[in-house]
Every structure is written in C-alpha cells, then in structure tokens.
Design a protein around this motif. Structure first.
Motif, PDB file in Angstrom:
ATOM      1  N   CYS A 212       0.920  -1.680  -0.353  1.00 52.71           N
ATOM      2  CA  CYS A 212      -0.332   0.634   0.432  1.00 52.71           C
ATOM      3  C   CYS A 212       1.002   1.160  -0.256  1.00 52.71           C
ATOM      4  O   CYS A 212       0.185   2.080  -0.355  1.00 52.71           O
ATOM      5  N   SER A 213       2.159   0.897  -0.079  1.00 51.54           N
ATOM      6  CA  SER A 213       3.260   2.024  -0.075  1.00 51.54           C
ATOM      7  C   SER A 213       4.145   1.466  -0.598  1.00 51.54           C
ATOM      8  O   SER A 213       4.872   0.483  -0.390  1.00 51.54           O
ATOM      9  N   ASN A 214       5.022   2.221  -0.654  1.00 52.94           N
ATOM     10  CA  ASN A 214       6.932   2.447  -1.253  1.00 52.94           C
ATOM     11  C   ASN A 214       7.381   3.231  -0.512  1.00 52.94           C
ATOM     12  O   ASN A 214       9.115   3.252  -0.534  1.00 52.94           O
ATOM     13  N   LYS A 215       7.416   3.432   0.919  1.00 56.61           N
ATOM     14  CA  LYS A 215       8.450   3.931   1.342  1.00 56.61           C
ATOM     15  C   LYS A 215       8.658   2.702   2.213  1.00 56.61           C
ATOM     16  O   LYS A 215       8.143   3.527   3.482  1.00 56.61           O
TER      17      LYS A 215
ATOM     18  N   LEU B  60       4.684  -1.855   4.897  1.00 59.55           N
ATOM     19  CA  LEU B  60       4.045  -1.634   4.063  1.00 59.55           C
ATOM     20  C   LEU B  60       2.819  -2.568   3.304  1.00 59.55           C
ATOM     21  O   LEU B  60       2.469  -1.977   2.424  1.00 59.55           O
TER      22      LEU B  60
END
Length: 312
Positions: A169-172, A186
């Motif tokens: 859901c996120s790439n950080k 993530l």
C-alpha cells in the motif's frame, strides 16, 4: 505488479538512517570511511592467508572465507546507502530491492553456518588434538563450507519469494536497505505467513546454527576446565575468544532484529540494530581476529619483512 487494494509499486523509497538533510554529508563521510576500512581490513586477512604458508590450517581457511563473506555482506547495503546520502535520490527499483534483500539474507545465513563450522573446528582442535588433522581434512572443510552456502541460499530464497508475493500500500521503506521487517509494514494484507516463515525457517537456520555453535563451545569449556595447568587453560581459551566475540555480536543483533512479532518493530531503533550487524560487525571482524591473534601478527611481520627485502 498489481497489488489489488494497494497501488502498483515499481520502486521503493529508502528513508535511510536519518531524514535530516544537514546530517547526510556527515553520515556519508563516516560510513564511507567505515566501508573502506571494512573492505581493506577483510581483504588483508584473505591476502595474509594466501601468502602465509604457516596459516594454511582449517581455522584460517574458514576465517579467510568468512572475511570474503563480510566484504560481500557489507557491499550489499553500504554502497547503495552511500549513494542515497550523496545524491539525495533515495529510490530503488522493485526488483533491485528484492535482489538486495536476497543478497543480505543469503550472506547472513551463510555466515551463521560458517561460524558454526569455525566453532566445530575449534572443538576438534582442543578436544581431539591428536585426531585434529584427520577429522578436519580438506574434503570435510570444503563440504562444510559448501553446505553453509547452500543453506544460506535456500533460506534467503524462501523469505524473498514470500515478500515478493505481498501487495504493498506504500513504497516508503523506513530503513536504509530492503529488509523483511520494514517491507512487512508496507503490506496491504496480513503478513502472518511471512512472520511464520521468519520464525520457522529463519528461526531454524539461525537457531540451528547457534545451537551447533553452542554445543561446540560447551564441550570446549568442559575440556578446558579439565586441563590441569592454568597456563594451558589460558592458552586453550585464548584460541576461542576472538570467535566468541564475533558470534556474540552477530547473533545478538540478528536475534533481536528478526525473531520478534511484527507489532514490536520500532524502525528508528531497528535501523541502529541493523547498522550493528550489517556495517559494524564486518568492520570489527579483522580487528578482533588480527589484534588478538599471535599467528596473524607473526604472518604480517614475515610478509612485511619479505616486502622490505624485495625493495632493497
């Protein structure tokens, strides 16, 4: 990669050790020096082994291979981290992230069993000195080393494939390299399979190699305690202290990092722990073994004398 309820991730963003811009150049200088010293220090051990006939023993065979692993291990994370610090561009491609993850897990898993093989070597040297050269023959040394590489490769493949199948859901990534725990944070779905894999497969590899190492040292300590002279006990134990120091640093940080439930992860603390086993441990390895080892000191002295003779 289509992630269902999440987004299509083609690259990740590595936050690094610090998000404060003013610290980046300072950290870059420190870790560049550490990386250079680590590579040169471990490369020196390999060269000392190669050019010193008196060190052609199983103990130094494993030590030179362990040093090679340390060079590869620190090189799997440090160059990318340094690049991100100096350029400010903290992205890493999706496939590059998983290649880095596999490399780190593969090399770490291999190191576990190389450390166990080194402990087994010390056990035979101290507990069975008369049979040492027969037991620790060249064929067995190579078999133990190859077995370590195979187990490390298989362990890394399991964790990497399980992580690769996750939707994100996120790439950080709140880390300075692609590691399993921060990637689990993530995911858009429950990661119990990955956590189970870490406990069962990762725990078996880490715990299994640790138990093998522990058994060797329990037998070594019992044998040392039965030695009559205090000088004999001191000499026998001195051959193990360097290896025990490396084992304590490496296993301690790895156990803390991986064998915990996901809910207890605190990334700002985990980054410091990860620095210990990915950067600091490889740095300390050549100093621990060279400064406390008379054979290495003698070998270095002879090499320097030969170099001086060639010069004149």
């Amino acid at each position: 990669m289509n992630n269902g309820n999440g987004t299509t991730v083609t690259e990740f963003i590595l936050e690094g050790l610090s998000e404060i811009p003013e610290l980046q150049f300072f950290l870059f200088c420190i870790f560049l020096c550490i990386y250079i010293i680590t590579v040169l220090g471990n490369a020196s051990i390999i060269l000392i082994y190669k050019f010193s006939p008196n060190l052609r023993t199983p103990m130094y065979f494993y030590l030179s291979n362990f040093s090679l692993l340390e060079i590869c291990y620190v090189s799997a994370t440090a160059p990318k981290m340094l690049q991100n610090m100096v350029t400010g561009r903290k992205t890493i491609p999706l496939h590059g992230c998983f290649v880095q993850m596999y490399s780190v897990l593969f090399l770490a898993g291999t190191e576990f069993f190389v450390l166990a093989a080194m402990a087994y070597d010390r056990y035979n040297a101290i507990c069975h000195p008369l049979l040492y050269s027969i037991i620790m023959n060249k064929a067995l040394c190579i078999q133990l080393l190859c077995g370590s590489w195979v187990i490390g490769a298989a362990n890394a493949l399991v964790h990497t494939l399980l992580a690769y199948m996750l939707p994100f859901c996120s790439n950080k990534i709140q880390h300075f390299f692609c590691d399993v725990p921060p990637l689990l944070k993530l995911s858009c779905i429950n990661t119990w399979i990955n956590e189970l894999g870490m406990f069962v497969v990762g725990g078996s590899v880490t715990g299994g190699s640790f138990i093998l190492t522990l058994i060797s040292y329990i037998k070594i300590i019992l044998t040392i305690l039965n030695i009559q002279s205090s000088s004999g006990r001191k000499k026998a134990f001195s051959t193990c202290t360097s290896h025990l120091t490396v084992v304590a640093i490496f296993y301690g940080s790895i156990f803390f990092m991986y064998l915990r439930p996901k809910s207890s992860y605190a990334m700002h603390h985990d980054r410091l722990v990860a620095v210990m086993y990915t950067i600091i441990a490889p740095l300390l390895n050549p100093f621990i073994y060279s400064l406390r080892n008379k054979d290495v000191k003698v070998a270095v002295t002879k090499i320097l004398q030969r170099m001086a003779a060639w010069k004149y």
